[in-house]
Design a protein around this motif. Structure first.
Motif, PDB file in Angstrom:
ATOM      1  N   SER A  53     -86.738  18.944  16.851  1.00  0.00           N
ATOM      2  CA  SER A  53     -87.490  19.463  15.705  1.00  0.00           C
ATOM      3  C   SER A  53     -86.571  20.343  14.861  1.00  0.00           C
ATOM      4  O   SER A  53     -85.613  20.931  15.370  1.00  0.00           O
ATOM      5  N   TYR A  82     -90.973   7.119  18.727  1.00  0.00           N
ATOM      6  CA  TYR A  82     -90.169   7.181  17.497  1.00  0.00           C
ATOM      7  C   TYR A  82     -89.259   5.973  17.339  1.00  0.00           C
ATOM      8  O   TYR A  82     -88.702   5.763  16.271  1.00  0.00           O
ATOM      9  N   ASP A 134     -89.727  16.572  12.983  1.00  0.00           N
ATOM     10  CA  ASP A 134     -88.651  16.138  13.867  1.00  0.00           C
ATOM     11  C   ASP A 134     -87.584  15.480  13.008  1.00  0.00           C
ATOM     12  O   ASP A 134     -87.881  14.821  12.013  1.00  0.00           O
TER      13      ASP A 134
HETATM   14  N1  SPD Z   1     -95.618  11.458  20.295  1.00  0.00           N
HETATM   15  C1  SPD Z   1     -94.582  12.196  19.684  1.00  0.00           C
HETATM   16  C2  SPD Z   1     -94.885  13.625  19.436  1.00  0.00           C
HETATM   17  C3  SPD Z   1     -93.694  14.336  18.861  1.00  0.00           C
HETATM   18  C4  SPD Z   1     -93.940  15.751  18.707  1.00  0.00           C
HETATM   19  N2  SPD Z   1     -92.867  16.538  18.265  1.00  0.00           N
HETATM   20  C5  SPD Z   1     -93.378  17.831  18.248  1.00  0.00           C
HETATM   21  C6  SPD Z   1     -92.479  18.981  18.116  1.00  0.00           C
HETATM   22  C7  SPD Z   1     -93.283  20.249  18.270  1.00  0.00           C
HETATM   23  N3  SPD Z   1     -92.531  21.412  18.330  1.00  0.00           N
END
Ligand code: SPD
Ligand code: ATP
Ligand code: ATP
Ligand code: MG
Ligand code: MG
Lengths: 363, 332, 285, 283, 363
Positions: free
Chosen positions: B56, B11, B240
């Motif tokens: 999230s 991210y 997220d």
């Molecule tokens: N590679 C990054 C993946 C991020 C995933 N976030 C997921 C949250 C699922 N509850």
């Protein structure tokens, strides 16, 4: 009767150095045989070959007539008392002494009896339950011997067993060891670099130097009739000169030292005029006197000054500087005759030619 | 100033950080984490130690009510035009506690199945198919709550509907538990991080797994057999967010960062790194066509419609889930 | 002079008290207090043993607890068995340079972090790893073999990681065994086995105990090796603690777990000391 | 079973082979890690894709080298900082402890000594959580009482340093004590006798004598801190030391980058250790 | 002239044990004073009080007439050579010797000069750069003395400095130490448990036992005229009996031992008939003879059997068992007259009453 132990032409080389150089000797049953020599002369090496921890480079070792060269150490009928005793600190005294018997799979009860007997023999009954470190040095010593003796070995080897003890105890243990040998009636082969130990205890002493035996004999032989200058210098104290032979008539010699002193002596080796020789005179062979007349029957007579009085009870000595500037050590007679002697006093000293041993010296 | 960012892998790619640092003179320190750890860290620090975090959206309300680890976001400091309005509204609504907004959206995506279609494509159509003996020892999933939810859906339940009914939810979870225990023998290993799974699949050690969509798409570049498949019962949709930890010390930089990364060109770079699309309005334009194509291949329209979006998790559920997960782990 | 000594004493005592008090004793008391605290609702707590109750009734926790204990003991025993002959070789058979070099070689893994060591094993053991390739190449396997993610792999890692802590104390005690004591054992008629049993092992006991204690502690408290090399069943108690603290945010239960681990390690260490009649001071100090 | 006891050839052969195998077992994982640092591939595993320095010096993705990888470099810096602090602190306290136990007789000494040893038998994770729990209690208490927020009591570098310090001090104490016990007190008395004051005697005689142990303790403390994982894991905040940073990456899957870092670590600590050994031998 | 060192009524108690019990003595300038006593008798305790490492329980210590009780150890004008020398291993020889001078803040150059001088004095010039462990035992010894002597102390204390050396070296260093004292011309206070060291080197010897001084005197005094049974037993070897006085006429006594032997002796303490007494006779005071006629002028004459010959060169002895079963140690005369003596031989032995010291014994 075959000797208990016999070494024949024993040689041990470590790489280039020859630690033991063609040594032969035999030890009759029941005798106390010592090997005496300075540190590093090869004593331990001989003993480790006998015990089986080293293989000889050549030569043979026989026990009761049989060669043991191919017998592993745990099968040889000899046992060894190590320099630092090597008692098993993790066992009690009784377990230590019983160790070898357990190896022979002797029944428990019999072991216990034998151990008790041995403890009695060494005069320490009832200490079987103690730990090794709860014993004094002398007691450990005796336990180490008992541990070997319960196995009734043909020969007991002892490698400087008194080395770790302090002076007083060492004096005491000398007498004790000899008594233990008598009690167990076993052949002892004893290593030491301390002449007084060897002299006091042994039936026979081998004086060893640089891998070779210099002389084998009893104490008196070595002290009074040394075969080599090394033996003469190593055993007992001595005043020592190097010089050139001026006159030689049979055994009777005259030697002149580099400082110009002429000394009459008796030849031990064959010596001719002009030879370089070494001469030894023991401090107690030199007589002190107030005037030279008292020294009438001595071939050697000198005058000198007392430079120091080393009062030491029965073993007191004086240092006397002769006119040539050499210092001689002279034993003070025990009679107390010279007890008022002072530093700086003029004295006469003398000794017989027979008391001065003379050897062929290095050129 | 320094921005201490607690986020997911991908991210905050290095090139974006470099650009940001160049433009603003701030420095950015990134700590990579996941939802549980983010919350635990913030709880341990009392909401300190970080200036911006990215859990999230379903995980904001509960922890905030319980531990008070976030601080309200001043939406006015954000350039709201940069966000896709529907997503912004939905996220704000889901993260409002006592009238304060705590989260704004950043990246969104789905969980579903990543697989090697050549090897497992015929067998694995839904989560429960991971338990098929034909793929024994070649499957993987996480031992985390999304797996429970996913299995529940594919077993025909609707766990989201039962969120407010603890008894019902427990019942569903018990069924899932039984299934997961039964399935345990099939699993090669439970994966922990996204890259871990990618390595497992790429090396061929795993042929099918429950995973995030992005993993499948990335692997597709190396091996065209591997891709993301939306499961028959529907992919799980997540968003997220950005949240401000309660004791963050660089709020202004945090706002600056948010405004910076939501710019369409920057958002596109993040999409390229993370593999997921962002809530940035207009970033699509800058996104790689290849990725869009993969997205479209994985998500036919009916699959999009079938995405199950996570509602906020009420307090208490995680305890039930935790026990289930423990028991699954314990089972032999 | 008296007063000076007194001031010196207090100055030297202060750091010790601060260190032990603030970083060891009070934190552990606090941890215990947390572990007997039950959360009733937001901000309301009550003293209770419910976490211990839970820890002792929930099969997962209990099983993991015992599993960790048993596996740690097992790892300790295996480490000892593997290390002893090597330590003996270094201490008594090798001489001079070789001895030094071998000893230093033993230390090498210690100079590398546990993470790297574990990483190395992962590269070796994984299905696409070196050993799997070697087996296939040698024709001993016709398809990739997975050797990672199981208890055996974990054991390999645990033993590897602790090896040094067993070898070093063993070498040290064995070196202190006088050669002549061993020779005396043979001289008095002992065989290799009896000398080993009656002389060498009793002598090495202090080293064995301290090695075992340290290795046991390291295994019990290990987190990396079980998580990275262990499989889906290879749960380790430290993982449970981590999970409670970090994943579940349940500090109370986590603290209870921590306390249980502490008690477990203390009991086993105490037991080992009791069994061999040694004190902690002798063993570690 | 020592060289002076004759042994059969086959026994010696088997024993030798065993020892050889053991050392193979010791070096194998490390050798493998080191080798694959040069694999020209994304994975540290077979097949071998050719030799490359990229994992050290590479400048662009995907083969970005250690020396250009900010995260890793920063983590190394953090680790070094932490290790330095821990080494300094623990050697200072270790020294005072050693003097205390060596020089003074007082009531409760035995108990304090056992307490001093205790950190060695507390699992690292438990140490970590106890420190975490206690510092949080303090921080929360202060917040509730006075609304004072002391961030340093929260997970972060300070707690990491304290957590590691809490058990490394024991090791430092043991290392220094061992040497101090060998110190002949009469040397200090001799110094006094020759006109030195107590402090001068310690400075000119005792400390120089302790120097090898002090340096040894610093190196050991540094290495132990540098590679500590368990305690750190529970206390780390936003600044991750290298082990934690590597663990995070390893969890995600490994690239030869990690091998490269590992290889550098091995080289670094071996050099440090070698230096120490040479230094101590020089004494 | 005030004595260099004076101890007055010195007492030191450790809890219940009195390590030093009311000891007074004074050491005149330039003399060599020894304290001789068995291990644990309190020698080191006295020395440590003088050096300032221990505070006396009572009594006073004066150096050159001034009490030093309130002077800390680093300010006292005495220096000490420690038993194990306590050379600083981390410093070179020169740094060791210069240590005290540096503490006095003497300029570098002057220190260097003084150190060189001291090295010359001890006969080891040019070894200043060496490390301590590069020296032999005897060299270290001398360096330890030099390290103190550069400070020009009023008194040098030496605590068993030869204890750690091996036998041969110890013999040699005895003579050397005495010479060094002469060279530095300082007052030496020397502690030892080895009588021969004390006898050979000292001007005055204090014999210490269980915290008290038993006798102070020179070597001859102690050896020939012991004041107490402890001194008689501790210095030199002696045959020893306990018995009851049968007859007492002035100094002339007759004592009967428990085995029934009657011995004529000379009283040292005041003794009356019926008293229990201890009697000492030195082995060298006993004369051996083939027949009793040769012992005519001795008050004590016995017949016995040789049980053991302890041949040791000049210090050879025999053990003779008398008819009562007691074993006596008798020195073999150095004349060689009895060199053919054998175990089991019957011999006559005798000694004068004047050679038998008799002390009041414990009841
Ligand atoms: N590679 C990054 C993946 C991020 C995933 N976030 C997921 C949250 C699922 N509850
Ligand atoms: N294992 C060995 N390897 C090489 N040289 C050795 C070995 N053992 C002994 N030597 C050498 O052999 C010589 C004799 O050694 P040995 O131990 O027999 O002497 P020693 O007479 O017992 O001396 P000490 O009285 O000091 O015990 C020495 O020069 C020694 O260095
Ligand atoms: N610090 C102390 N605390 C208690 N008792 C002590 C202390 N120092 C010495 N003693 C006791 O005082 C007595 C005399 O000890 P000291 O060291 O003076 O003997 P020593 O004559 O020097 O003996 P050695 O010849 O063995 O050195 C001994 O009984 C000893 O145990
Ligand atoms: Mg020898
Ligand atoms: Mg003493």
């Amino acid at each position: 009767m075959a000797p208990d132990l016999e070494c024949v032409d024993l040689v041990k080389k470590f790489g280039d150095t020859t630690a033991v150089d063609n040594v032969s000797f035999s030890v009759p049953p029941g005798s106390f045989f010592s090997i005496l020599g300075p540190s590093g002369c090869g004593k331990t090496t001989i003993m480790r070959m006998i015990a089986g921890f080293l293989d000889p480079t050549s030569g043979d070792i026989r026990i009761k007539g049989n060669s043991v060269l191919n017998t592993p150490p745990n099968k040889r009928p000899v046992n060894m008392v190590f320099q630092h005793l090597a008692l098993f600190p993790m066992m009690t005294i009784a377990e230590n002494i019983g160790y070898g018997l357990r190896r022979k799979k002797m029944p428990q009860a019999q072991i216990a009896r034998k151990v008790d007997e041995a403890l009695d023999r060494i005069g320490l009954p009832g200490i079987g339950r103690r730990k090794v470190n709860e014993l004094s040095g002398g007691q450990k010593q005796r336990v180490a011997i008992a541990r070997c003796m319960v196995l009734e070995p043909d020969v007991l080897l002892l490698d400087e067993p008194l080395g770790a003890l302090d002076l007083k105890l060492r004096e005491h243990m000398k007498v004790e060891l000899k008594a233990l040998q008598a009690a167990f009636d076993t052949t002892f082969v004893y290593i030491t670099h301390d002449q007084s130990e060897a002299l006091v205890m042994s039936d026979q002493i081998a004086v060893m130097n640089a891998g070779r035996f210099e002389q084998v004999g009893n104490g008196q032989d070595l002290y009074y009739r040394p075969d080599t200058p090394f033996v003469a210098g190593f055993i007992g104290d001595a005043n020592r000169w190097t010089g050139r032979i001026e006159r030689a008539e049979g055994k009777a010699l005259q030697l002149r030292t580099s400082t110009g002193l002429a000394i009459r002596a008796t030849a031990t080796d064959a010596l001719a005029e002009g030879d370089i020789a070494e001469l030894f005179v023991r401090p107690e062979a030199i007589r002190l006197a107030g005037n030279s007349g008292d020294l009438g029957d001595f071939e050697n007579r000198l005058q000198g000054t007392v430079t120091s009085i080393l009062f030491n009870g029965a073993a007191s000595r004086v240092l006397v500087q002769d006119e040539a500037g050499e210092t001689l050590e002279v034993t003070l007679p025990q009679s107390g005759e010279f007890s008022s002697l002072q530093r700086g006093d003029r004295v006469h000293i003398g000794w017989g030619a027979a008391q001065a041993s003379c050897f062929k010296g290095a050129a | 100033d320094t921005l201490r960012l607690l986020t997911w892998g991908g991210y905050a790619p290095d090139d974006v950080i470099e650009l940001f640092e160049e433009q603003t003179g701030h420095t950015v320190e990134v700590t990579k984490s996941n939802n549980e750890e983010m919350i635990a860290k913030l709880r341990a620090t009392g909401g300190g130690g970080f200036d911006l975090a990215q859990p999230s959206q379903d995980r904001i309300m509960g922890p905030q009510m319980e531990f008070g680890i976030y601080k309200p976001i001043d939406v006015s400091k954000l350039d709201q035009d940069l966000f896709i309005p529907s997503m912004l509204d939905a996220t704000m609504a889901n993260t409002t506690v006592n009238g304060d907004v705590y989260g704004v959206p950043h990246v969104w995506g789905t969980s579903g199945l990543v697989m090697n279609t050549a090897e497992a494509g015929d067998i694995v159509k839904d989560y429960t198919d991971l338990c098929d003996p034909a793929v024994a020892g070649k499957v993987s999933y996480r031992l985390k709550r999304p797996t429970l939810i996913g299995f529940a859906f594919s077993m025909g339940e609707d766990p989201f509907a039962a969120y407010d009914d603890e008894a019902k939810y427990t019942e569903i979870m018990e069924k899932v538990e039984a299934k997961l225990i039964e399935c345990k023998a099939n699993v090669k290993t439970y994966w922990g991080g996204g890259d871990e799974l990618m390595n497992l699949v790429r090396s061929g050690e795993v042929t099918a797994s429950m995973a995030w969509d992005t993993g499948g798409w990335k692997l597709n570049d190396d091996n065209s057999d591997i891709t993301f498949v939306a499961p028959a019962s529907g992919a799980l949709g997540w968003i997220d967010t950005f949240v401000l930890p309660a004791k963050g010390q660089a709020d202004d930089v945090a706002y600056e960062w948010i405004n910076f990364v939501m710019q369409p060109e920057i958002a596109a770079k993040i999409t390229a790194a993370a593999g997921n699309f962002t809530a940035s309005a207009g970033a699509d334009e800058f996104a790689e066509d290849a990725l869009k194509a993969k997205y479209q291949a994985s998500f036919p329209q009916e699959a999009i419609d079938n995405i199950k979006w996570y509602p906020p998790v009420p307090a208490g559920l995680e305890i039930i889930e935790g026990d289930v997960l423990d028991r699954v782990q314990a089972a032999n | 002079m008296r007063a000076q000594a007194r001031i010196g004493f207090i100055l030297l005592l202060m750091p010790l008290i601060l260190w032990l008090g603030l970083l060891i004793i009070i934190p552990h008391i606090d941890m215990f207090l947390i572990s007997i605290r039950e959360r009733i609702s937001f901000g309301v707590y009550e003293t209770s043993l419910t976490h211990y109750q839970k820890a002792l009734t929930e099969p997962l926790y209990l099983r993991t607890f015992w599993r960790t204990a048993v596996m740690s003991v097992l790892a300790t025993v295996i480490t000892l068995l593997i290390a002893f002959p090597v330590a003996y070789y270094i201490a008594k058979m090798a001489r001079g340079r070789l001895q030094q070099v071998l000893f230093l070689l033993c230390l090498i893994p210690f100079y590398v972090s546990e993470l790297v060591r574990t990483f190395g094993w992962m590269i070796l053991l994984r299905e696409t790893g070196i050993i799997s390739h070697l087996l296939q190449w040698a024709g001993l396997a016709d398809q990739p073999v997975e050797m990672l993610y199981n208890d055996a792999a974990m054991m390999v890692g645990l033993v590897y990681t602790s090896m040094l802590f067993m070898v070093v104390p063993l070498v040290t005690t064995l070196e202190s065994l006088d050669d002549s004591v061993v020779e005396a054992g043979y001289d008095l008629g002992g065989t290799g086995l009896s000398v080993l049993r009656e002389i060498i092992i009793p002598h090495a006991m202090p080293g064995i105990v301290s090695g075992c204690i340290v290795v046991f502690m390291l295994s019990l408290g290990n987190y990396l090796t079980p998580t990275m090399l262990g499989g889906k069943d290879s749960l380790w108690f430290t993982e449970m603690i981590y999970n409670q603290f970090i994943v579940r945010s349940n500090w109370e239960l986590g603290a209870a777990f921590g306390f249980m681990l502490l008690v477990l390690s203390s009991v086993i260490v105490w037991g080992m000391l009791r069994l061999t009649g040694r004190t902690l001071q002798e063993t570690l100090g | 079973m020592i060289p002076t006891i004759p042994r059969s050839r086959s026994f010696r052969l088997i024993y030798g082979t065993y020892v050889l195998l053991f050392f193979l077992y010791l070096v194998l994982p490390l050798a493998v890690v080191a080798t694959f640092a040069f694999n020209n591939s994304q994975f540290p595993s077979l097949p071998w894709e050719g030799f490359t320095w990229n994992w050290f010096f590479g400048e662009e993705r995907p083969q970005i080298g250690v020396f250009h990888e900010r995260g890793i470099l920063r983590a190394v810096g953090t680790s070094a900082f932490v290790a330095l602090c821990v080494a300094t602190l623990s050697v200072c306290v270790g020294t005072t402890n050693a003097f205390l136990f060596n020089r003074y007789e007082f009531r409760g000494k035995g108990l304090l000594y056992v307490l001093m040893l205790l950190p060695l038998v507390i699992p690292g994770i438990v140490l970590g959580i106890s420190v975490l729990v206690f510092s949080s209690t303090l921080a929360n208490g202060l917040w509730d009482l006075a609304q004072i927020d002391l961030q340093f009591l929260r997970p972060g570098l300070l707690l990491v340093i304290l957590g590691q310090f809490s058990f490394i001090t024991t090791i430092a104490t043991l290392v220094i004590s061992a040497r101090l016990q060998k110190f002949d007190r009469t040397l200090e008395e001799a110094a006094l006798n020759l006109g030195a004051t107590q402090l001068v005697a310690v400075r000119t005689v005792t400390l120089p004598f302790l120097a090898p142990a002090l340096i040894g303790a610093i190196v050991v403390a540094f290495l132990m801190s540098f590679e500590n994982f368990n305690t750190t894991l529970m206390l780390v905040g936003s600044d991750a030391p290298l082990t934690i940073a590597m663990f995070d990456r390893l969890k995600e899957g490994s690239t030869p980058l990690l091998n490269a870092v590992s290889l550098l670590l091995m080289l670094g600590s071996s050099l440090l250790a070698l230096g120490l050994i040479l230094f101590q031998r020089g004494r």
